[in-house]
Design a protein around this motif. Structure first.
Motif, PDB file in Angstrom:
ATOM      1  N   GLN A   4     -67.305  13.207 -67.898  1.00  0.00           N
ATOM      2  CA  GLN A   4     -66.279  12.255 -67.492  1.00  0.00           C
ATOM      3  C   GLN A   4     -65.439  12.835 -66.353  1.00  0.00           C
ATOM      4  O   GLN A   4     -65.112  14.024 -66.354  1.00  0.00           O
ATOM      5  N   TYR A  33     -54.490   8.785 -71.280  1.00  0.00           N
ATOM      6  CA  TYR A  33     -55.379   9.859 -70.817  1.00  0.00           C
ATOM      7  C   TYR A  33     -54.580  10.869 -69.980  1.00  0.00           C
ATOM      8  O   TYR A  33     -54.790  11.005 -68.773  1.00  0.00           O
ATOM      9  N   GLY A 146     -65.396   5.185 -67.770  1.00  0.00           N
ATOM     10  CA  GLY A 146     -65.394   5.898 -69.045  1.00  0.00           C
ATOM     11  C   GLY A 146     -64.040   5.995 -69.700  1.00  0.00           C
ATOM     12  O   GLY A 146     -63.864   6.740 -70.670  1.00  0.00           O
ATOM     13  N   TYR A 147     -63.065   5.215 -69.200  1.00  0.00           N
ATOM     14  CA  TYR A 147     -61.706   5.286 -69.723  1.00  0.00           C
ATOM     15  C   TYR A 147     -61.162   3.895 -70.042  1.00  0.00           C
ATOM     16  O   TYR A 147     -60.363   3.330 -69.294  1.00  0.00           O
TER      17      TYR A 147
END
Length: 340
Positions: A4, A33, A146-147
């Motif tokens: 990632q 994140y 991917g987030y």
């Protein structure tokens, strides 16, 4: 499993409203994140928008000078690589950003799906329904990187302390503070000024009014001033404007950048809509849909006639006259009665 990205370049060069709309999404991203660094590629003027976001830095693109044209974008790509970016979130998706991405093809790149076909169907009258919001489209880009950004109650910055320059301009009035931005990029989505003056006059009886606009509108806005109406057009920096906006009780705006600036600060916004429509996806972030006042679609059935308000049939430029000043005033006064 692919690694990632840990340092994402976020491209959002213009316009003001679209740049402001990225802020709530980036704030949610950084909260969920905190280990990922974001670098926002935008115009230097917009840097203050991102001032309170943790782990977010701004890289200013000089698109009229050093970074102009094909070779300027090539130079920009070299500068960006030095930062150690390992992925690109293109929230702009225009020719300029597409050229820039050619020089970054070895990185993971996701670009926004603007939904051009759905929007075309909306303005052509083939469908009339709520399209995916721009905020949702921004989130989709990060999800593909991917987030995924989870739905949660948003956080907003605290009311800012006003500096001495701003305090001198706004005075020491303790009434409710109302921001009003009477202008928009196109006349077809701008409330008639004579009606707006009625709104301003009525609201100023019980509240302090601050008029927002650009330098080109400064002379007109200054002509409306009295001890309860102050124009700030051309008098404050963007940083200082944001500080003032954070202290407002409500902002009245067209479908324009000021609505999104207030919304990103967590301020309640009343929006007035002409030939554009919230269904296109540009409704201000986390706002009550009942605080949008729309032109009469029974009299003007082709609304929305365009996404940005630049195209409309003959006669539609006056459609906002169907929004009465009385309704605008009542809407704002009802909001002021409730605590922020």
């Amino acid at each position: 499993m692919p690694k990632q990205p840990k340092h994402i370049l976020v491209i959002r060069l213009s316009a003001m409203g679209d740049v402001a709309m990225t802020v709530p999404v980036l704030r949610a991203f950084t909260e969920q994140y905190p280990e990922v660094k974001l670098t926002v590629l935008t115009r230097e003027f917009f840097t203050p928008f991102f001032r309170d976001l943790k782990n977010v830095s701004v890289y200013a693109a000089d698109l009229k000078g050093q970074h102009k044209g094909f070779f300027g974008l090539l130079e920009l790509s070299k500068e960006l690589r030095i930062l150690g970016i390992d992925a690109v979130a293109d929230l702009h998706n225009v020719l300029r950003s597409k050229i820039l991405k050619i020089f970054l093809l070895d990185l993971k790149i996701i670009q926004i799906d603007k939904g051009r076909n759905e929007k075309k169907a909306l303005v052509n009258g083939k469908v009339f329904k709520q399209l995916k919001t721009t905020h949702r489209r921004y989130r989709d880009v990060f999800e593909k990187l991917g987030y995924p950004i989870k739905d949660s109650e948003p956080n907003f910055p605290e009311r800012a302390q006003l500096n001495s320059k701003t305090l001198e301009l706004v005075g020491k009035n303790t009434k409710s503070w109302i921001g009003i931005a009477p202008f928009a990029a196109h006349k077809s989505k701008m409330y008639p000024l004579e009606l707006m003056e009625e709104v301003i006059k009525e609201l100023s009886k019980n509240s302090m009014i601050f008029l927002f606009g650009g330098k080109a509108e400064a002379e007109y806005l200054s002509s409306l001033e009295n001890d309860r109406i102050r124009s700030i057009a051309g008098k404050l920096s963007l940083d200082e404007e944001l500080d003032l906006i954070s202290n407002l009780d409500v902002m009245l705006s067209m479908d324009s950048g000021n609505a999104h600036m207030a919304a990103m600060m967590g301020i309640k916004v009343v929006t007035l809509w002409g030939v554009t429509h919230p269904y296109a996806g540009f409704f201000p972030f986390h706002q009550n849909e009942n605080n949008a006042l729309l032109a009469d679609r029974e009299k003007y059935p082709k609304i929305p006639t365009s996404i940005y308000g630049n195209k409309f049939p003959e006669g539609y430029e006056t459609c906002m006259e169907t929004i009465s000043p009385k309704d605008v005033v009542e809407k704002i006064e009802n909001i002021i009665k409730k605590p922020r």
